[in-house]
Design a protein around this motif. Sequence first.
Motif, PDB file in Angstrom:
ATOM      1  N   HIS A  53       2.845 -20.850  67.302  1.00  0.00           N
ATOM      2  CA  HIS A  53       3.430 -20.805  66.174  1.00  0.00           C
ATOM      3  C   HIS A  53       2.580 -21.490  65.191  1.00  0.00           C
ATOM      4  O   HIS A  53       2.725 -20.900  64.076  1.00  0.00           O
ATOM      5  N   ILE A  84       8.194 -25.694  58.357  1.00  0.00           N
ATOM      6  CA  ILE A  84       9.407 -25.758  58.862  1.00  0.00           C
ATOM      7  C   ILE A  84       9.120 -25.212  60.573  1.00  0.00           C
ATOM      8  O   ILE A  84       9.948 -26.086  61.480  1.00  0.00           O
ATOM      9  N   VAL A  85       8.389 -24.407  60.564  1.00  0.00           N
ATOM     10  CA  VAL A  85       8.034 -23.787  61.954  1.00  0.00           C
ATOM     11  C   VAL A  85       7.424 -25.152  62.743  1.00  0.00           C
ATOM     12  O   VAL A  85       7.673 -25.381  64.228  1.00  0.00           O
ATOM     13  N   TYR A  87       7.394 -28.329  62.283  1.00  0.00           N
ATOM     14  CA  TYR A  87       8.386 -29.391  62.527  1.00  0.00           C
ATOM     15  C   TYR A  87       9.337 -28.773  63.695  1.00  0.00           C
ATOM     16  O   TYR A  87       9.760 -29.837  64.451  1.00  0.00           O
ATOM     17  N   ASP A  88       9.852 -27.895  63.452  1.00  0.00           N
ATOM     18  CA  ASP A  88      10.785 -27.298  64.500  1.00  0.00           C
ATOM     19  C   ASP A  88      10.073 -27.220  65.984  1.00  0.00           C
ATOM     20  O   ASP A  88      10.699 -27.706  66.980  1.00  0.00           O
ATOM     21  N   ALA A  89       8.996 -26.882  65.969  1.00  0.00           N
ATOM     22  CA  ALA A  89       8.154 -26.742  67.300  1.00  0.00           C
ATOM     23  C   ALA A  89       8.041 -28.248  67.867  1.00  0.00           C
ATOM     24  O   ALA A  89       8.285 -28.389  69.165  1.00  0.00           O
ATOM     25  N   GLY A  91      10.290 -30.920  67.149  1.00  0.00           N
ATOM     26  CA  GLY A  91      11.404 -31.560  67.119  1.00  0.00           C
ATOM     27  C   GLY A  91      12.385 -30.828  68.035  1.00  0.00           C
ATOM     28  O   GLY A  91      12.567 -31.006  69.303  1.00  0.00           O
ATOM     29  N   VAL A  92      13.046 -29.861  67.376  1.00  0.00           N
ATOM     30  CA  VAL A  92      14.281 -29.237  68.213  1.00  0.00           C
ATOM     31  C   VAL A  92      13.726 -28.528  69.584  1.00  0.00           C
ATOM     32  O   VAL A  92      14.397 -28.761  70.492  1.00  0.00           O
ATOM     33  N   ARG A  93      12.790 -27.706  69.452  1.00  0.00           N
ATOM     34  CA  ARG A  93      12.342 -26.954  70.768  1.00  0.00           C
ATOM     35  C   ARG A  93      11.609 -27.699  71.635  1.00  0.00           C
ATOM     36  O   ARG A  93      12.063 -27.576  73.014  1.00  0.00           O
ATOM     37  N   GLY A 150       8.873 -26.433  73.395  1.00  0.00           N
ATOM     38  CA  GLY A 150       8.290 -26.943  72.173  1.00  0.00           C
ATOM     39  C   GLY A 150       6.818 -27.400  72.559  1.00  0.00           C
ATOM     40  O   GLY A 150       6.217 -27.175  73.472  1.00  0.00           O
TER      41      GLY A 150
END
Length: 173
Positions: A53, A84-85, A87-89, A91-93, A150
Motif C-alpha cells: 500500500h 492517510i493510507v 497512517y491507516d496501515a 494504525g487501524v489495520r 496492517g
Amino acid sequence: MNPLEVITSNYVLNVGFLAWFAAQFIKTFLCYVSTKKINWERMVGSGGMPSSHSSLVCAIAVGMAKKVGYAAPEFALSVALAGIVMYDAMGVRRAAGEQAKVLNKMVIDFKELFQALKEEFDALARGEEFLEEETGPDGKKRKALKEFLGHTPLEVLCGAILGILIAVLVPAF
C-alpha cells in the motif's frame, strides 16, 4: 484509443502498479525464503514486509510530481492520500490484525477446553459424543481470522522507500 490503452499509457498508474507488484513479489520471496514454500496468497494478500500500500501511494505521489510538478494541486492530493493510507496501515489495520491474533488464540483455547470437556463426557456417557469433530462431515477445517492486515512502521517505511525509488527510476514519458 480503447480503455486498455488509456490505462496502460498512464505513467502515474504504471509506476504505482509496478511499485505494488514489486512489493508483493518481495513479500512472496521473503515468505519463500523463511518457509521454503511458495505461498501465492502473499502475492495479493495484505500485511507483511514491505507494505505494498505504501509502495503504491508513494510511487503515485512521486510520479504525479514528475508529471505535473510539485506545486500542482494533484501532487498535494496524492501526498495527502499517501499519508492517510500509510497512517491507516500502521494504525487501524494493524490494530485489527492484533485483535484477530487474540481472537484466533481464544478460539484455540476454547477448542482445547471443549476437547477436555468432551473427553470427560465421552467417558461418562460411554462413547457418546458431546461436541462435533474439529473437521466437519464435509472435511472442511475451521477458518481463522486473517492476522496479516496492517503493518509495522518499518514495513510502511520500506514500502514507501520502494515506491519512491521505483517512481524516481522509471522515466516519465
